[in-house]
Design a protein around this motif. Structure first.
Motif, PDB file in Angstrom:
ATOM      1  N   GLY A 105      -5.980   9.339   5.707  1.00 32.43           N
ATOM      2  CA  GLY A 105      -6.061  10.388   4.877  1.00 32.43           C
ATOM      3  C   GLY A 105      -6.154  10.066   3.448  1.00 32.43           C
ATOM      4  N   MET A 106      -5.493   9.441   2.816  1.00 31.48           N
ATOM      5  CA  MET A 106      -5.974   9.105   1.527  1.00 31.48           C
ATOM      6  C   MET A 106      -7.301   8.526   1.149  1.00 31.48           C
ATOM      7  N   ALA A 107      -7.919   7.810   2.049  1.00 33.73           N
ATOM      8  CA  ALA A 107      -9.071   7.186   1.955  1.00 33.73           C
ATOM      9  C   ALA A 107     -10.122   8.236   2.107  1.00 33.73           C
ATOM     10  N   ALA A 108      -9.738   9.332   2.920  1.00 31.28           N
ATOM     11  CA  ALA A 108     -10.732  10.412   2.978  1.00 31.28           C
ATOM     12  C   ALA A 108     -10.569  11.426   1.956  1.00 31.28           C
ATOM     13  N   GLY A 109      -9.421  11.518   1.265  1.00 30.88           N
ATOM     14  CA  GLY A 109      -9.152  12.341   0.165  1.00 30.88           C
ATOM     15  C   GLY A 109      -8.512  13.543   0.740  1.00 30.88           C
ATOM     16  N   VAL A 110      -8.043  13.662   1.699  1.00 30.86           N
ATOM     17  CA  VAL A 110      -7.181  14.669   2.246  1.00 30.86           C
ATOM     18  C   VAL A 110      -5.774  14.771   1.940  1.00 30.86           C
ATOM     19  N   LEU A 111      -5.264  13.555   1.298  1.00 31.84           N
ATOM     20  CA  LEU A 111      -3.861  13.252   0.745  1.00 31.84           C
ATOM     21  C   LEU A 111      -4.039  12.869  -0.762  1.00 31.84           C
ATOM     22  N   PRO A 112      -2.764  13.155  -1.420  1.00 32.29           N
ATOM     23  CA  PRO A 112      -3.201  12.796  -2.707  1.00 32.29           C
ATOM     24  C   PRO A 112      -2.745  11.226  -2.991  1.00 32.29           C
ATOM     25  N   ALA A 113      -3.623  10.735  -3.987  1.00 29.93           N
ATOM     26  CA  ALA A 113      -3.417   9.254  -4.441  1.00 29.93           C
ATOM     27  C   ALA A 113      -2.225   8.988  -4.573  1.00 29.93           C
ATOM     28  N   LYS A 114      -1.280   9.867  -5.186  1.00 28.50           N
ATOM     29  CA  LYS A 114       0.047   9.641  -5.532  1.00 28.50           C
ATOM     30  C   LYS A 114       0.972  10.630  -4.760  1.00 28.50           C
ATOM     31  N   ALA A 115       1.859  10.410  -4.344  1.00 31.39           N
ATOM     32  CA  ALA A 115       2.595  11.505  -3.347  1.00 31.39           C
ATOM     33  C   ALA A 115       3.060  12.667  -4.207  1.00 31.39           C
ATOM     34  N   TRP A 116       3.263  12.493  -5.682  1.00 33.77           N
ATOM     35  CA  TRP A 116       3.938  13.560  -6.419  1.00 33.77           C
ATOM     36  C   TRP A 116       2.708  14.323  -7.036  1.00 33.77           C
ATOM     37  N   ASP A 117       1.399  13.832  -7.085  1.00 37.65           N
ATOM     38  CA  ASP A 117       0.295  14.353  -7.611  1.00 37.65           C
ATOM     39  C   ASP A 117      -0.447  15.431  -6.942  1.00 37.65           C
ATOM     40  N   ARG A 118       0.163  16.670  -6.937  1.00 36.04           N
ATOM     41  CA  ARG A 118      -0.383  17.719  -6.104  1.00 36.04           C
ATOM     42  C   ARG A 118      -0.873  19.030  -6.680  1.00 36.04           C
ATOM     43  N   SER A 119      -1.912  19.552  -6.400  1.00 40.12           N
ATOM     44  CA  SER A 119      -2.197  20.476  -7.006  1.00 40.12           C
ATOM     45  C   SER A 119      -2.134  21.865  -6.345  1.00 40.12           C
ATOM     46  N   PHE A 120      -1.733  21.836  -5.235  1.00 37.66           N
ATOM     47  CA  PHE A 120      -1.333  23.205  -4.285  1.00 37.66           C
ATOM     48  C   PHE A 120       0.000  23.126  -4.122  1.00 37.66           C
ATOM     49  N   ASN A 121       0.702  24.223  -4.732  1.00 36.35           N
ATOM     50  CA  ASN A 121       2.077  24.431  -4.525  1.00 36.35           C
ATOM     51  C   ASN A 121       2.473  25.881  -3.976  1.00 36.35           C
ATOM     52  N   CYS A 122       1.855  26.168  -2.878  1.00 38.85           N
ATOM     53  CA  CYS A 122       2.161  27.350  -2.038  1.00 38.85           C
ATOM     54  C   CYS A 122       2.083  28.794  -2.832  1.00 38.85           C
ATOM     55  N   LYS A 123       1.275  28.665  -3.626  1.00 37.67           N
ATOM     56  CA  LYS A 123       0.667  30.150  -4.193  1.00 37.67           C
ATOM     57  C   LYS A 123      -0.062  30.706  -3.409  1.00 37.67           C
ATOM     58  N   MET A 124       0.391  31.739  -2.546  1.00 35.69           N
ATOM     59  CA  MET A 124      -0.326  32.352  -1.337  1.00 35.69           C
ATOM     60  C   MET A 124      -1.754  32.893  -1.742  1.00 35.69           C
ATOM     61  N   SER A 125      -1.927  33.394  -2.949  1.00 39.03           N
ATOM     62  CA  SER A 125      -3.367  33.882  -3.573  1.00 39.03           C
ATOM     63  C   SER A 125      -4.153  32.815  -3.547  1.00 39.03           C
ATOM     64  N   ASP A 126      -3.871  31.509  -3.492  1.00 38.61           N
ATOM     65  CA  ASP A 126      -4.680  30.200  -3.523  1.00 38.61           C
ATOM     66  C   ASP A 126      -5.310  29.738  -2.311  1.00 38.61           C
ATOM     67  N   ILE A 127      -4.717  30.433  -1.300  1.00 37.95           N
ATOM     68  CA  ILE A 127      -5.059  29.971   0.250  1.00 37.95           C
ATOM     69  C   ILE A 127      -6.638  30.690   0.615  1.00 37.95           C
ATOM     70  N   PRO A 128      -7.578  30.163   0.832  1.00 37.79           N
ATOM     71  CA  PRO A 128      -8.994  30.727   1.168  1.00 37.79           C
ATOM     72  C   PRO A 128      -8.880  31.086   2.668  1.00 37.79           C
ATOM     73  N   ASN A 129      -9.619  31.866   2.819  1.00 41.50           N
ATOM     74  CA  ASN A 129      -9.740  32.683   4.234  1.00 41.50           C
ATOM     75  C   ASN A 129     -10.580  31.958   5.050  1.00 41.50           C
ATOM     76  N   PHE A 130      -9.960  30.628   5.627  1.00 39.46           N
ATOM     77  CA  PHE A 130     -10.650  29.801   6.475  1.00 39.46           C
ATOM     78  C   PHE A 130     -11.484  30.232   7.723  1.00 39.46           C
ATOM     79  N   SER A 131     -10.865  31.416   8.104  1.00 35.47           N
ATOM     80  CA  SER A 131     -11.325  31.936   9.369  1.00 35.47           C
ATOM     81  C   SER A 131     -12.720  32.718   9.050  1.00 35.47           C
TER      82      SER A 131
ATOM     83  N   GLU B  83       0.728  -1.299   0.113  1.00 31.76           N
ATOM     84  CA  GLU B  83       0.103  -0.036   0.000  1.00 31.76           C
ATOM     85  C   GLU B  83       0.901   1.252   0.054  1.00 31.76           C
ATOM     86  N   ILE B  84       1.862   0.977   0.784  1.00 29.82           N
ATOM     87  CA  ILE B  84       2.962   2.269   0.726  1.00 29.82           C
ATOM     88  C   ILE B  84       3.382   2.665  -0.679  1.00 29.82           C
ATOM     89  N   ALA B  85       3.876   1.724  -1.252  1.00 28.17           N
ATOM     90  CA  ALA B  85       4.185   1.870  -2.679  1.00 28.17           C
ATOM     91  C   ALA B  85       3.248   2.312  -3.675  1.00 28.17           C
TER      92      ALA B  85
END
Length: 579
Positions: A547-573, A224-226
Motif C-alpha cells: 500500500g505504501m508503494a502504491a501511494g494508498v498509505l501515508p509515507a509516515k503513519a502520522w502524515d495524514r491529509s484526511f481527518n474525517c471531515k465529512m464534506s471532504d468525502i467525494p461521492n464515489f458512487s 522498513e516498519i520503523a
C-alpha cells in the motif's frame, strides 16, 4: 684441526658470491662448468644467492602474517561473532561444540538461517523455554522515530499517544491468503490449514516451514516498519512454539527462536512488541489461522476443559520467560487469546479463563505490559461492567467491513463515512467505562473493501463479493450465492480488486487512501491500532508495504491529509465504474 661451523661455511660462501658478483662486466660464476657442461641455473652461485634471499624474505613474511591474522581468526571462531556482533553462518560452527544428541531447536548446524543468532551452544531454559540463540547483552536506547520515546523510557498514556503498529501475520502462524504458495495443492488433498499441511508434509514439514520462517520476515522487515513511521509490531505465534500434544502434526518449537530473534530486531529499531498467541490448544475459534479449521475444542467439546488448562500452561511458561529483565521495556502488550469466538462459547467460561490467565501472567512477573483480551465478536457495548477489575488491561477489537454482510454492501463513499462516523462512535463508547469496557485498541484492520483475495474466506470457499461463497455444508447453511458488491449484479467482479496495484485507477487509489486514513483517525480515539498485515505474497489490499508503494498509505503513519471531515468525502458512487 677445528672444522668450520655451518655458519662460517655459509658466511664464506656468501662472501665469495658477493665478491664474484660485485664487479661490473659479468660474474666468474657465469662461466662455471658442471660435469663438463654449462652449469644448471641452480648451480650458479649468483642465482643460488638470489634464491636463498628470496626464500628468506618469503619465510619472514609468512611468519608475520601468521602472527597477525591467525589469532584474530581464532577469536572470531571462538565467540561466533565478528566486530559488529553478527553470527557466523552455520557452515562455520565448530561441529564439536554441539552435542550429538542436541535437538534441532538447539542445533544451529541444521538451522535454515543463523543470521542474528548467538550460535554458542546452551541448553539453558527460563520457564522451561530455551534461551539458545540469544546474546547476553541488549540495548534499549533505540526509538522508532522522533515522535515516540526510546524503549528505555516510558511510553506514557496510550490514550494520549496511541500505538501505530502493524502485524507480521501469516509468518509464525500460517494463513492461506497471506502465503497462498504454501497451499497450492490439489483440492482433493484437503490441505486447508497448518494442521492439514503438516499432516500431508509429515517429515518435510520442518524443511518447508523453516524456509518460510527464514525468508518471509527478515531484519529488513523491521527496518522498513520503523521507516514507515510505525512504532509497534504485533507478532502472532501459536502454542506449538512452546508445546505440542499427542496427535499434533505441528512443527514443534522451531518458530520459538524466530520469535525471539524478531523481538531483538524490533529492539534494534526501537519498535515495541505486542505478543499475540494466535492459536490455542483445541482452537479457540475453529478458523484456519488458529491452526486447525473446523470445530472449537477450547472450552468446548470433550476436551474443552483439558485444552483450557493446556492454554493456561502455555501462558505459565511464556510469562515466566518474558518476565526476564531484558523484556521489561520492549514487551508493551501481552495477548491472551486471539479472537475467541464468544458467539459460540460460554461467555462466563471465557471470562473466568481470561481472569485466571491474567492473574497467572501477573503473578509470574509480567508487571508493566498491557494484558490484551479479545472482544469475542459480542458487540462492544456488551462489555460494560465486565472484567473491569483487571488493571492495565485492554479490550482488543478487530474491525473489518468485508466480513459483515451489511457493511460489505456499502459503496466507497459509505465505507469511508462509516469508518469516520460508525467506528469513531464505537471506539469512544467502548473507551467510556459507563458504556463499554474501557481501554480499547484495534489490533487488526485493513483497507480491503472486498473479500476477493485468494483463500481469504478459507481455501476453496469462494467469496461473498461475487456470490461464490460455498462453505461445503451439505445443507448449504452459510452459503452466499448472490453477489454482495454494492451493485449486487454482474458487475461484481474480483478482477480489479485482485489486480496488481499498478492497474488500480486513480479514483480507487483515492478511496483506499481515504479509507485507511479514516480508520487511523477513528482508532486513535482509543489506545491505537495495528494494521493487518505488513506484507502478503499477492493480496495487495491487505499489505501495508504494498500500500505504501502504491501511494494508498501515508509515507509516515502520522502524515495524514484526511481527518474525517465529512464534506471532504467525494461521492464515489457517481463514478461510471465502481473502481
Amino acid at each position: 684441526m677445528r672444522r668450520a661451523t655451518e655458519s662460517e661455511e655459509s658466511s664464506s660462501m656468501l662472501r665469495a658470491m658477493v665478491r664474484g658478483g660485485g664487479r661490473g662486466g659479468g660474474s666468474s660464476g657465469d662461466s662455471e662448468l658442471w660435469n663438463g657442461k654449462p652449469a644448471p641455473w641452480y648451480k650458479k652461485r649468483k642465482n643460488l644467492c638470489i634464491l636463498i634471499w628470496v626464500s628468506v624474505a618469503l619465510l619472514l613474511i609468512l611468519i608475520i602474517v601468521a602472527a597477525t591474522v591467525v589469532p584474530k581468526m581464532n577469536k572470531k571462531d571462538k565467540d561466533g561473532k565478528d566486530k559488529a556482533g553478527s553470527s557466523d553462518s552455520g557452515g562455520k560452527i565448530n561441529p564439536n561444540s554441539i552435542p550429538k544428541d542436541a535437538p534441532s531447536w538447539l542445533n544451529p548446524l541444521v538451522w535454515a538461517s543463523t543470521d542474528g543468532f548467538n550460535l554458542t551452544y546452551t541448553d539453558e531454559t527460563v520457564g522451561d523455554l530455551p534461551v539458545m540463540g540469544l546474546y547476553t547483552d541488549w540495548d534499549d536506547s533505540a526509538r522508532a522515530n522522533d515522535k515516540v520515546p526510546a524503549l528505555k523510557d516510558a511510553w506514557g498514556d496510550y490514550g494520549k499517544r496511541p500505538a501505530r503498529g502493524v502485524n507480521v501475520g501469516g509468518w509464525l502462524s500460517l494463513e492461506p491468503f497471506i502465503t497462498p504458495s504454501l497451499f497450492g495443492y490439489a483440492s482433493s488433498l484437503g490441505i486447508i490449514d497448518e494442521y492439514t499441511l503438516c499432516s500431508y508434509l509429515a517429515a518435510r514439514c520442518e524443511q518447508v516451514l523453516e524456509k518460510h520462517y527464514a525468508n518471509f520476515v527478515t531484519e529488513n522487515t523491521f527496518k522498513e516498519i520503523a521507516d514507515a513511521g510505525l512504532d509497534h509490531v504485533r507478532i502472532p505465534f501459536s502454542y506449538w512454539a512452546v508445546q505440542t500434544y499427542d496427535g499434533d502434526p505441528y512443527l514443534f518449537r522451531t518458530s520459538w527462536r524466530y520469535l525471539l530473534r524478531a523481538i531483538e530486531w524490533c529492539r534494534k529499531y526501537g519498535l515495541r512488541v505486542n505478543l499475540d498467541v494466535h492459536g490455542l490448544p483445541g482452537s479457540q475459534n475453529g478458523w484456519n489461522h488458529s491452526g486447525r479449521q473446523g470445530s472449537i475444542g477450547w472450552l468446548n467439546g470433550t476436551d474443552g476443559n483439558l485444552n483450557a488448562q493446556r492454554a493456561l500452561d502455555i501462558h505459565d511458561r511464556l510469562s515466566k520467560f518474558f518476565a526476564q529483565p531484558r523484556y521489561k521495556n520492549i514487551i508493551s502488550h501481552y495477548g491472551l487469546a486471539n479472537e475467541p469466538k464468544m458467539t459460540l462459547l460460554s461467555v462466563p467460561a471465557v471470562n473466568k479463563w481470561t481472569t485466571d490467565a491474567y492473574n497467572l501472567v501477573r503473578e509470574n512477573g509480567i508487571k508493566d505490559a498491557i494484558i490484551v483480551f479479545g472482544d469475542g465478536f459480542r458487540g462492544l457495548g456488551n462489555w460494560q461492567g465486565q472484567l473491569q477489575d483487571l488493571s492495565n488491561a485492554a479490550l482488543d477489537v478487530h474491525q473489518y467491513v468485508i466480513f459483515n454482510e451489511g457493511q460489505i454492501l456499502f459503496n466507497h463513499s459509505e465505507k469511508v463515512r462509516f469508518a469516520c462516523d460508525g467506528w469513531t462512535q464505537q471506539t469512544l463508547e467502548s473507551m467510556d467505562r459507563s458504556t463499554g469496557y474501557g481501554p480499547t485498541l484495534v489490533a487488526e484492520w485493513s483497507q480491503a473493501d472486498t473479500d476477493c483475495a485468494q483463500h481469504l474466506t478459507n481455501v476453496g470457499w469462494g467469496n461473498r463479493w461475487t456470490g461464490t461463497y460455498i462453505t461445503g455444508n451439505p445443507a448449504g447453511i452459510g452459503d452466499i450465492t448472490e453477489p454482495m458488491c454494492p451493485t449486487q449484479d454482474h458487475r461484481c467482479s474480483c478482477t480489479e480488486a485482485n489486480a496488481d496495484p499498478g492497474r488500480w485507477s486513480s479514483s480507487y487509489k483515492k478511496f483506499l487512501r481515504m479509507f485507511a486514513e479514516a480508520q487511523m483517525h477513528s482508532f486513535e480515539k482509543g489506545w491505537g491500532w495495528f494494521y493487518w498485515v505488513w506484507d502478503t505474497e499477492s493480496a495487495a489490499q491487505w499489505s501495508y508495504k504494498k500500500g505504501m508503494a502504491a501511494g494508498v498509505l501515508p509515507a509516515k503513519a502520522w502524515d495524514r491529509s484526511f481527518n474525517c471531515k465529512m464534506s471532504d468525502i467525494p461521492n464515489f458512487s457517481d463514478l461510471p465504474e465502481y473502481y
